[in-house]
Design an enzyme around this catalytic site. Structure first.
Site, PDB file in Angstrom:
ATOM      1  N   ASP A   1      -5.585  -3.814  -2.251  1.00  0.00           N
ATOM      2  CA  ASP A   1      -4.594  -3.448  -1.243  1.00  0.00           C
ATOM      3  C   ASP A   1      -3.851  -4.673  -0.711  1.00  0.00           C
ATOM      4  O   ASP A   1      -4.460  -5.632  -0.240  1.00  0.00           O
ATOM      5  CB  ASP A   1      -5.291  -2.726  -0.086  1.00  0.00           C
ATOM      6  CG  ASP A   1      -4.306  -1.945   0.766  1.00  0.00           C
ATOM      7  OD1 ASP A   1      -3.165  -2.414   0.919  1.00  0.00           O
ATOM      8  OD2 ASP A   1      -4.678  -0.870   1.270  1.00  0.00           O
TER       9      ASP A   1
ATOM     10  N   SER B   1       0.838  -1.197   0.000  1.00  0.00           N
ATOM     11  CA  SER B   1       0.000   0.000   0.000  1.00  0.00           C
ATOM     12  C   SER B   1       0.878   1.254   0.000  1.00  0.00           C
ATOM     13  O   SER B   1       1.663   1.459  -0.916  1.00  0.00           O
ATOM     14  CB  SER B   1      -0.957  -0.042   1.197  1.00  0.00           C
ATOM     15  OG  SER B   1      -1.937   0.969   1.102  1.00  0.00           O
TER      16      SER B   1
END
Length: 749
Positions: free
Chosen positions: A375, A216
Site C-alpha cells: 500500500d 491505494s
C-alpha cells in the site's frame, strides 16, 4: 433522468431517486413552529440554507450562496479591499497598471510586467483565512486582478503583433515561474469512491489539473480517470453506476459465517484477510494492459501512483510515465492497494515496448528481481515533495478520506476555507492543532526508542511514517464527519447506492472550495490555454507558409511526409535506416545547373582539418557509376566519407540522403574559406553573425532588446542555422566539408 444533464446534477438526482430521499427538507410540526418565531428575513435565510445543503449542481449551489451573502451583508465585506490578511495595495496597483498598458496597447511593457510580477501567491492572496467570511468567493479586488490577467493574455495573443515564437517563450517562462498544480487522491478503501464526486465537480468547473496522483483507493479512481480522454470523461462519469468494483472476494453461494471462517483460515496461513485475484481481474477490466507511457500519449494526463516496498531498506516509489514508462498501470494499482494484513504484497509488471511481452518489472536486474510492493499510503500517501521535484508542482489540491486522518484534519486550522467560521471556532481549531502536534511528536519519539531497542524495527518504521507524512495540501477537500458512521462498509464491495452516496458527498465537499481553486490557479490555467493556442498557431502557420529552412537555398523539409529534397540537385533519394516504414522519395533526375553541385559528405571534425581544406582544392572523386547498386549497400558502409552521404536524426527516425549514381562535375576551386566555419574562431563567429543584418522569423531571438529570451520550452536552441540568408553563397559550398550540421541537438526539439 436523462444523461444530457451535467454530470454532477445527473448523479445527485439519481442518488435521490434510488434512496427515496427528498431533495429538500420535509415539513414537520416542529419546523413549522420554529418558522413562526422567525422574521421574514430570517425565514428566507433559513430556507436558502436548507436549499444550499440539498443543491444538485454547482451553479445552483453558487447562486444560493450568493443570495445568502446578499441577505446577510457579507457581500459588503467583499467590496472592502482593506484587510490585514493580504497586501491589497499591491493587487490594486498591479491591476491598474495592467489595465492601463492593455488599453494603451503598450504590449512590450505589459509583457515585461507579466514576466516579472506574476507569481501564484501575490500579496498573500491565497490565504485560506480570506475564504472564511462568506458563503462563496472572497475580496472583489482579487477577482478583478484575475479577470484583468485573463484579459491581458487575450489581448497579447489576439491583438498584439508580436512574434509568436518570442511571445510563446515569455509565457512559457512565466508559467514555469508560477508552477504547476497537482490533484492528490488519498487512500481509504471504499471511502475512496468519494474521489469520484471530487473529479466530477472539478471537471465540470474546468479546473482539472494535468498532474494527478493517487494512493491505494485513490490510485484506482485516478488511473481510471487518466486512461480516458477529455471527450470520454462525461460518458465515463454518467456510466459510473454500471461499474462493478468487485474488490473483496466473497462467495455468494456460502453463508456469511462460512465466508468468515475462510477469511480467518487464510489470515492464519498467509497473513492476509483477502485474496487479491478479484482486485487484479477488476483492474484488468477497467485498464487493460495500458502502460504509463501509453496512457500519457493517449490522454496527456500525468498519472502518478505511489507504492511502498515491502522491504525496510527500500524507499517508497512514485510511478509515472518518467520513472516507470513501461510498467502496466493495473499492476501498479494492485500494488498500491496491497494494505498489509488485507491484501498480499505483489510485484510490478511491465510490457516490452518492442515485443509486447509482459514480464516482471526489473526481472533483468538482480536488485529488483522478486521485489514486492504494498500500500502506497503506508509510506507516502501524498507524494508532495516528489511531485515538486519532477513536475515543478508547487500547489496541491488534496482529497483526504483516510479513516484515521480526516477526522483530525476537520479540526485543523490548515484545512479551512469555503465555509463561514466564527472566531471562537477558529481559536478552538488552533488549540486542537497544537495538542495534536504535541502528541504526534511524543509518539514519534517513543517509536524511535522502540526501534533503537530493536523491538520490531520494521513495524516501528512503518508506524513512524504514518505520523511523519503530510496529509493536507494548499486546498484540502474533506468529507463530512457523518461518514465515520459508515466504517462497517470499508472492507465490503460497494453497492450502487453506497457508490452514489459517496459521489454525492464528494461533489458537495468540493463546491465550497471551487472559488479558492479558481483564484489560486486562475493565472496558471489561463497561461496553459494561451500557450496551447500559440503552439497550434505556430504549427499551422509554419506548415503552410514557413517550412523549416536548411542551409542550402530552396532546400526544405516537409514534416508530415518527411520529404526532403532540392529540386536543383540531381537525383536525391530519401532512404530510411530505422525500423519505421517510410516511402522512398525520388526527385526527378535533372542535369546539374551551372554553379550548383550535389550534396557533399560531411566528415567529422579532426586534427587534419587544414589538410582537408587543402584537399578541397583538388577535384572531388565522382560517385559510383554502377546503376545496379542496391540501396542496402549504402546503409552498410561504416563511415560518412565512405558512404558519401549525410545522415541526421529527426525524432526517432534516422534518415539518410545519398547521391544518385549520376556523373556530376567536380567541385570548383575557391580561394579562401570563410572564417565563420573555423571552429577555433568563436569570437569572430559571433562578430560575423552580429554584422549579418536583420534576423529572420525562424530565429529564436527577436530584434527587441528588452526580452532576448529563447522560444524553446525545454532548453535554448539557436535556430538561426536554418536561415540561408545568414551565410554568403561561397560559404554554402564550403559548408559541405565542415561538421556544420553534425550537432545532435539541432533536431532534438
Amino acid at each position: 433522468m436523462s444523461n444530457t444533464l451535467p454530470v454532477t446534477e445527473f448523479l445527485l438526482s439519481k442518488y435521490y431517486e434510488l434512496s427515496n430521499t427528498p431533495a429538500t427538507d420535509s415539513s414537520s410540526l416542529f419546523k413549522w413552529l420554529y418558522h413562526k418565531t422567525l422574521s421574514r428575513k430570517q425565514l428566507l435565510i433559513s430556507d436558502l440554507s436548507s436549499q444550499k445543503k440539498h443543491a444538485i449542481s454547482y451553479d445552483q449551489w453558487n447562486d444560493i450562496a450568493s443570495r445568502l451573502d446578499d441577505l446577510t451583508g457579507l457581500s459588503e465585506w467583499k467590496t472592502i479591499d482593506e484587510s490585514s490578511l493580504y497586501n491589497y495595495k499591491l493587487l490594486q496597483d498591479l491591476t491598474i497598471r495592467m489595465r492601463h498598458l492593455r488599453t494603451t496597447h503598450d504590449y512590450h511593457r505589459l509583457l515585461y510586467l507579466i514576466r516579472t510580477k506574476w507569481v501564484r501567491n501575490l500579496g498573500n492572496m491565497n490565504n485560506v483565512n480570506l475564504y472564511r467570511h462568506s458563503h462563496t468567493g472572497t475580496k472583489q479586488i482579487i477577482h478583478d486582478y484575475l479577470e484583468e490577467s485573463q484579459a491581458v493574455l487575450t489581448a497579447l495573443i489576439h491583438q498584439s503583433n508580436m512574434n509568436d515564437h518570442y511571445l510563446l517563450g515569455i509565457l512559457q517562462q512565466t508559467r514555469r515561474n508560477i508552477g504547476r498544480t497537482a490533484l492528490v487522491l488519498s487512500g481509504g478503501s471504499t471511502f475512496g469512491l468519494f474521489h469520484i464526486g471530487v473529479l466530477a465537480a472539478l471537471f465540470e468547473s474546468d479546473l482539472m489539473p494535468k498532474v494527478i496522483s493517487g494512493s491505494s483507493a485513490g490510485a484506482i479512481v485516478a488511473s481510471i480517470f487518466c486512461v480516458h480522454t477529455t471527450q470520454e470523461i462525461p460518458s465515463l462519469l454518467t456510466n459510473v453506476l454500471n461499474m462493478e468494483f468487485n474488490i473483496f472476494n466473497d462467495d455468494n453461494s456460502k453463508s456469511p459465517n462460512e465466508n468468515l471462517l475462510i477469511k480467518i483460515s487464510r489470515f492464519c496461513q498467509n497473513g492476509t484477510w483477502f485474496n487479491n485475484q478479484p482486485l487484479i481481474n477488476t483492474m484488468l477490466s477497467f485498464l487493460g494492459n495500458l502502460t504509463f507511457r501509453e496512457a500519457y500519449n493517449k490522454t496527456g494526463k500525468i498519472l502518478n501512483i505511489t507504492v511502498s516496498p515491502a522491504s525496510i531498506y527500500e524507499q517508497p516509489k512514485l510511478l509515472n510515465n518518467l520513472t516507470a514508462p513501461n510498467v502496466l498501470i493495473w499492476s501498479a494499482v494492485c500494488a498500491s492497494c496491497s494494505l498489509p494484513g488485507v491484501f498480499p504484497s505483489t510485484p510490478l509488471f511491465e510490457k516490452d515496448p518492442h515485443t509486447g511481452k509482459i514480464k516482471e518489472w526489473g526481472a533483468t536486474n538482480l536488485h529488483l528481481s522478486n521485489m514486492k510492493f504494498m500500500d502506497g499510503s503506508v509510506d507516502n500517501d501524498m507524494p508532495i515533495s516528489r511531485l515538486s521535484e519532477m513536475f515543478n508542482v508547487d500547489h496541491i489540491i488534496a482529497c483526504q478520506v483516510n479513516i484515521h486522518v480526516f477526522p483530525l484534519l476537520k479540526f485543523s486550522n490548515t484545512c479551512v476555507g469555503g465555509e463561514i467560521e466564527k472566531e471562537i471556532t477558529a481559536r478552538f481549531r488552533n488549540q486542537v492543532t497544537k495538542i495534536f502536534k504535541f502528541f504526534s511528536d511524543e509518539t514519534i519519539h517513543f517509536l524511535d526508542i522502540l526501534k533503537e531497542l530493536e523491538f520490531h524495527p520494521y513495524l516501528m518504521t512503518k508506524l513512524k511514517h504514518l505520523f511523519l507524512q503530510q496529509y493536507s495540501g494548499n486546498v484540502t477537500i474533506l468529507p463530512d464527519l457523518s461518514m465515520v458512521g459508515q466504517f462497517h462498509e470499508v472492507l465490503k464491495n460497494p453497492s450502487q447506492l453506497f457508490l452514489l452516496h459517496q459521489t454525492t458527498l464528494g461533489a458537495r465537499a468540493t463546491w465550497p472550495k471551487i472559488s479558492m481553486i479558481q483564484n489560486n490557479c486562475g493565472q496558471e490555467f489561463a497561461l496553459d490555454k494561451a500557450i496551447t493556442f500559440l503552439k497550434e498557431k505556430i504549427i499551422i502557420s509554419s506548415s503552410i507558409k514557413n517550412p523549416l529552412q536548411f542551409y542550402q537555398p530552396r532546400f526544405s523539409e516537409q514534416i508530415k511526409s518527411l520529404s526532403i529534397m532540392d529540386a536543383d540537385l540531381p537525383g536525391v533519394d530519401l532512404e530510411e535506416s530505422s525500423s519505421n516504414s517510410l516511402s522512398i522519395i525520388k526527385s526527378p533526375n535533372k542535369t546539374a545547373a551551372p554553379g550548383r553541385f550535389p550534396l557533399q559528405p560531411l566528415p567529422s571534425p579532426s586534427s587534419t582539418f587544414n589538410k582537408r581544406k587543402m584537399d578541397m582544392l583538388s577535384p572531388s572523386p565522382s560517385p559510383s557509376t554502377s546503376p545496379q547498386r542496391s540501396k542496402s549497400s549504402f546503409t552498410q558502409q561504416g563511415t560518412r566519407q565512405k558512404a558519401n552521404s549525410l545522415s541526421f536524426a529527426i525524432g526517432a527516425s534516422s534518415l539518410r540522403l545519398k547521391k544518385s549514381p549520376l556523373k556530376v562535375p567536380s567541385r570548383p576551386q575557391f580561394k579562401k574559406r570563410s572564417s565563420y566555419y573555423n571552429q577555433n574562431m568563436s569570437a569572430e563567429m559571433r562578430k560575423n553573425r552580429k554584422k549579418s543584418g536583420t534576423i529572420s522569423s525562424y530565429d529564436v531571438q527577436t530584434n527587441s532588446e528588452d526580452f532576448p529570451i529563447p522560444a524553446i520550452e525545454n532548453g535554448s536552441f539557436d535556430n538561426t542555422l536554418f536561415n540561408p540568408s545568414r551565410f554568403p553563397m561561397d560559404a554554402m559550398s564550403a559548408a559541405t566539408n565542415d561538421n556544420f550540421m553534425n550537432n545532435s541537438d539541432i533536431f532534438q526539439n
